[in-house]
Design a protein around this motif. Structure first.
Motif, PDB file in Angstrom:
ATOM      1  N   PHE A  43      46.888 -19.375 -18.063  1.00 19.84           N
ATOM      2  CA  PHE A  43      46.192 -19.931 -16.901  1.00 19.84           C
ATOM      3  C   PHE A  43      44.681 -19.985 -17.134  1.00 19.84           C
ATOM      4  CE2 PHE A  43      49.783 -18.113 -14.067  1.00 19.84           C
ATOM      5  CZ  PHE A  43      50.585 -19.191 -14.398  1.00 19.84           C
ATOM      6  N   ALA A  44      44.186 -19.246 -18.113  1.00 18.04           N
ATOM      7  CA  ALA A  44      42.764 -19.301 -18.462  1.00 18.04           C
ATOM      8  C   ALA A  44      42.524 -20.248 -19.634  1.00 18.04           C
ATOM      9  CB  ALA A  44      42.248 -17.907 -18.801  1.00 18.04           C
ATOM     10  N   VAL A  45      43.337 -20.122 -20.693  1.00 18.39           N
ATOM     11  CA  VAL A  45      43.100 -20.907 -21.908  1.00 18.39           C
ATOM     12  C   VAL A  45      43.293 -22.402 -21.664  1.00 18.39           C
ATOM     13  CG1 VAL A  45      43.901 -21.344 -24.265  1.00 18.39           C
ATOM     14  CG2 VAL A  45      43.689 -18.988 -23.433  1.00 18.39           C
ATOM     15  N   LEU A  46      44.330 -22.767 -20.935  1.00 18.98           N
ATOM     16  CA  LEU A  46      44.594 -24.191 -20.716  1.00 18.98           C
ATOM     17  C   LEU A  46      43.470 -24.887 -19.944  1.00 18.98           C
ATOM     18  CD1 LEU A  46      48.439 -24.150 -20.123  1.00 18.98           C
ATOM     19  CD2 LEU A  46      47.241 -25.719 -21.644  1.00 18.98           C
ATOM     20  N   PRO A  47      43.043 -24.367 -18.795  1.00 20.33           N
ATOM     21  CA  PRO A  47      41.950 -25.063 -18.093  1.00 20.33           C
ATOM     22  C   PRO A  47      40.640 -25.061 -18.872  1.00 20.33           C
ATOM     23  CG  PRO A  47      43.112 -23.572 -16.602  1.00 20.33           C
ATOM     24  CD  PRO A  47      43.582 -23.258 -17.982  1.00 20.33           C
ATOM     25  N   ILE A  48      40.307 -23.956 -19.536  1.00 13.24           N
ATOM     26  CA  ILE A  48      39.030 -23.894 -20.254  1.00 13.24           C
ATOM     27  C   ILE A  48      39.035 -24.847 -21.445  1.00 13.24           C
ATOM     28  CG2 ILE A  48      37.550 -22.404 -21.645  1.00 13.24           C
ATOM     29  CD1 ILE A  48      38.303 -20.104 -19.761  1.00 13.24           C
ATOM     30  N   SER A  49      40.155 -24.905 -22.173  1.00  9.01           N
ATOM     31  CA  SER A  49      40.218 -25.844 -23.297  1.00  9.01           C
ATOM     32  C   SER A  49      40.163 -27.284 -22.801  1.00  9.01           C
ATOM     33  CB  SER A  49      41.484 -25.605 -24.123  1.00  9.01           C
ATOM     34  OG  SER A  49      42.657 -25.802 -23.343  1.00  9.01           O
ATOM     35  N   GLY A  50      40.809 -27.560 -21.659  1.00  9.82           N
ATOM     36  CA  GLY A  50      40.729 -28.901 -21.087  1.00  9.82           C
ATOM     37  C   GLY A  50      39.325 -29.245 -20.629  1.00  9.82           C
ATOM     38  N   TRP A  51      38.631 -28.273 -20.060  1.00  7.88           N
ATOM     39  CA  TRP A  51      37.237 -28.462 -19.637  1.00  7.88           C
ATOM     40  C   TRP A  51      36.345 -28.766 -20.843  1.00  7.88           C
ATOM     41  CZ3 TRP A  51      33.861 -23.875 -17.533  1.00  7.88           C
ATOM     42  CH2 TRP A  51      32.652 -24.376 -17.032  1.00  7.88           C
ATOM     43  N   MET A  52      36.586 -28.062 -21.948  1.00  6.00           N
ATOM     44  CA  MET A  52      35.815 -28.314 -23.163  1.00  6.00           C
ATOM     45  C   MET A  52      36.114 -29.706 -23.711  1.00  6.00           C
ATOM     46  SD  MET A  52      36.012 -24.568 -25.039  1.00  6.00           S
ATOM     47  CE  MET A  52      34.895 -25.050 -26.366  1.00  6.00           C
ATOM     48  N   MET A  53      37.364 -30.126 -23.670  1.00  6.80           N
ATOM     49  CA  MET A  53      37.703 -31.472 -24.124  1.00  6.80           C
ATOM     50  C   MET A  53      36.978 -32.521 -23.289  1.00  6.80           C
ATOM     51  SD  MET A  53      41.806 -30.973 -24.640  1.00  6.80           S
ATOM     52  CE  MET A  53      42.103 -32.726 -24.825  1.00  6.80           C
ATOM     53  N   TRP A  54      37.031 -32.329 -21.967  1.00  4.06           N
ATOM     54  CA  TRP A  54      36.367 -33.281 -21.077  1.00  4.06           C
ATOM     55  C   TRP A  54      34.870 -33.327 -21.352  1.00  4.06           C
ATOM     56  CZ3 TRP A  54      37.241 -37.206 -17.958  1.00  4.06           C
ATOM     57  CH2 TRP A  54      36.264 -37.573 -17.042  1.00  4.06           C
ATOM     58  N   SER A  55      34.270 -32.173 -21.595  1.00  2.00           N
ATOM     59  CA  SER A  55      32.831 -32.100 -21.823  1.00  2.00           C
ATOM     60  C   SER A  55      32.419 -32.730 -23.146  1.00  2.00           C
ATOM     61  CB  SER A  55      32.374 -30.636 -21.786  1.00  2.00           C
ATOM     62  OG  SER A  55      32.687 -30.034 -20.542  1.00  2.00           O
ATOM     63  N   ALA A  56      33.373 -32.838 -24.079  1.00  4.41           N
ATOM     64  CA  ALA A  56      33.054 -33.421 -25.381  1.00  4.41           C
ATOM     65  C   ALA A  56      33.141 -34.941 -25.378  1.00  4.41           C
ATOM     66  CB  ALA A  56      33.991 -32.855 -26.451  1.00  4.41           C
ATOM     67  N   ILE A  57      33.670 -35.522 -24.286  1.00  2.00           N
ATOM     68  CA  ILE A  57      33.749 -36.975 -24.165  1.00  2.00           C
ATOM     69  C   ILE A  57      32.470 -37.447 -23.481  1.00  2.00           C
ATOM     70  CG2 ILE A  57      35.029 -38.913 -23.189  1.00  2.00           C
ATOM     71  CD1 ILE A  57      37.521 -37.148 -23.203  1.00  2.00           C
ATOM     72  N   GLN A  58      31.655 -38.152 -24.191  1.00  2.00           N
ATOM     73  CA  GLN A  58      30.341 -38.547 -23.679  1.00  2.00           C
ATOM     74  C   GLN A  58      30.350 -39.994 -23.159  1.00  2.00           C
ATOM     75  OE1 GLN A  58      27.911 -36.294 -23.347  1.00  2.00           O
ATOM     76  NE2 GLN A  58      29.357 -34.809 -24.231  1.00  2.00           N
ATOM     77  N   PRO A  59      29.619 -40.253 -22.054  1.00  2.00           N
ATOM     78  CA  PRO A  59      28.866 -39.279 -21.256  1.00  2.00           C
ATOM     79  C   PRO A  59      29.807 -38.507 -20.334  1.00  2.00           C
ATOM     80  CG  PRO A  59      28.627 -41.462 -20.313  1.00  2.00           C
ATOM     81  CD  PRO A  59      29.435 -41.641 -21.573  1.00  2.00           C
ATOM     82  N   ALA A  60      29.765 -37.180 -20.391  1.00  2.00           N
ATOM     83  CA  ALA A  60      30.659 -36.336 -19.609  1.00  2.00           C
ATOM     84  C   ALA A  60      30.211 -36.298 -18.156  1.00  2.00           C
ATOM     85  CB  ALA A  60      30.684 -34.920 -20.190  1.00  2.00           C
TER      86      ALA A  60
END
Length: 226
Positions: free
Chosen positions: A111-128
Motif C-alpha cells: 500500500f506504500a510502494v505502489l502509490p509512491i512508485s506510481g507518483w514517481m512515474m507520474w512525476s517523471a513524465i514532463q511537464p508533470a
C-alpha cells in the motif's frame, strides 16, 4: 496516554472482547479492498488507451486514487497502533499465524510502494502536473523537472518495473487472502472472517458457540441457526 486515546480503547473493548474489529477497522478494510480492486482493474485497462490526452488523464486519475490509498493505509496503520485488533483464532500459535502476520505486513508495504512508485512515474513524465488526494488535498509532482531527459526516463523505467512487479504480487496475494478467510469460516469454522464483517446476529456455526451478539441482544437458539 491521552484521554481521547483511552476513550477510544475503552469503546473498542466492547468489540474486541467479542473477537470483533471496530466499525472503524471494518470500514477501513472493506473500503480499501474495493479501492485496491478498482486500481488493479483500472491499471490493466488503461494500458489499452492510445498515447495522448485520454491516457494521461487516466494515469492522473489512477495516480490520485493511489495517493488516496496511501493516505488511507497510513490512517489505518495509525488506527491499528492506537486501537489494536482483536485476538481471535488467527492468533493461535503456529506457522499459519506467522504466515498471516507476514502477509499483513506485505499488504501494508504494498500500500506504500505502489502509490509512491506510481507518483514517481507520474512525476517523471514532463511537464508533470500536480495531483490531488481524494480530489481535495493538492500534491505537487516530485522535483524531477530539472533532471536530464535520460535520468527522467531511467526513473520512469525503473519505477514502472517496480510498480508492475508489486501490482502482480498484490494481485496474487488477494485471492490467497480470500481463500484463507473462507477456509477459516467454512472448514475451521472459527471466528476470523466474522470478526471483520459488519455486526450481525450470531449463530452456533463454530464449535465455541455464539461470540458476536451484542450484549443486549439474545443469541439465536441452535434450532434457529439451522
Amino acid at each position: 496516554m491521552t484521554p481521547w486515546v483511552q476513550q477510544w480503547r475503552e469503546w473498542s473493548e466492547t468489540y474486541r472482547a467479542r473477537g470483533k474489529y471496530t466499525p472503524v477497522g471494518v470500514a477501513f478494510h472493506w473500503i480499501m479492498a474495493a479501492v485496491v480492486i478498482f486500481q488493479l482493474f483500472s491499471g490493466w485497462w488503461m494500458q489499452r488507451y492510445l498515447a495522448g490526452a485520454d491516457k494521461l488523464d487516466a494515469y492522473a486519475l489512477h495516480s490520485e486514487i493511489g495517493l488516496t490509498l496511501l493516505m488511507m493505509g497510513a490512517l489505518r496503520l495509525l488506527w491499528r497502533l492506537i486501537v489494536p485488533g482483536p485476538i481471535n483464532d488467527a492468533d493461535k500459535p503456529g506457522w499459519p499465524t506467522r504466515v498471516a502476520h507476514a502477509t499483513h505486513f506485505v499488504f501494508y508495504a504494498l500500500f506504500a510502494v505502489l502509490p509512491i512508485s506510481g507518483w514517481m512515474m507520474w512525476s517523471a513524465i514532463q511537464p508533470a502536473r500536480d495531483l490531488n488526494i481524494a480530489g481535495l488535498i493538492p500534491v505537487p509532482a516530485m522535483p524531477f523537472h530539472d533532471m536530464s531527459p535520460e535520468m527522467q526516463f531511467r526513473i520512469l523505467d525503473l519505477m514502472g518495473n517496480v510498480h508492475a512487479a508489486t501490482a502482480i504480487l498484490l494481485a496474487g496475494l488477494i485471492p490467497l487472502h480470500v481463500i484463507a478467510a473462507l477456509k477459516h469460516h467454512f472448514l475451521d469454522r472459527d471466528d476470523v472472517l466474522e470478526g471483520m464483517l459488519p455486526e450481525v446476529p450470531d449463530t452456533h456455526w463454530h464449535p465455541g458457540g455464539p461470540n458476536y451478539s451484542r450484549p443486549d441482544e439474545p443469541s439465536p437458539s441452535r434450532s434457529d441457526a439451522g
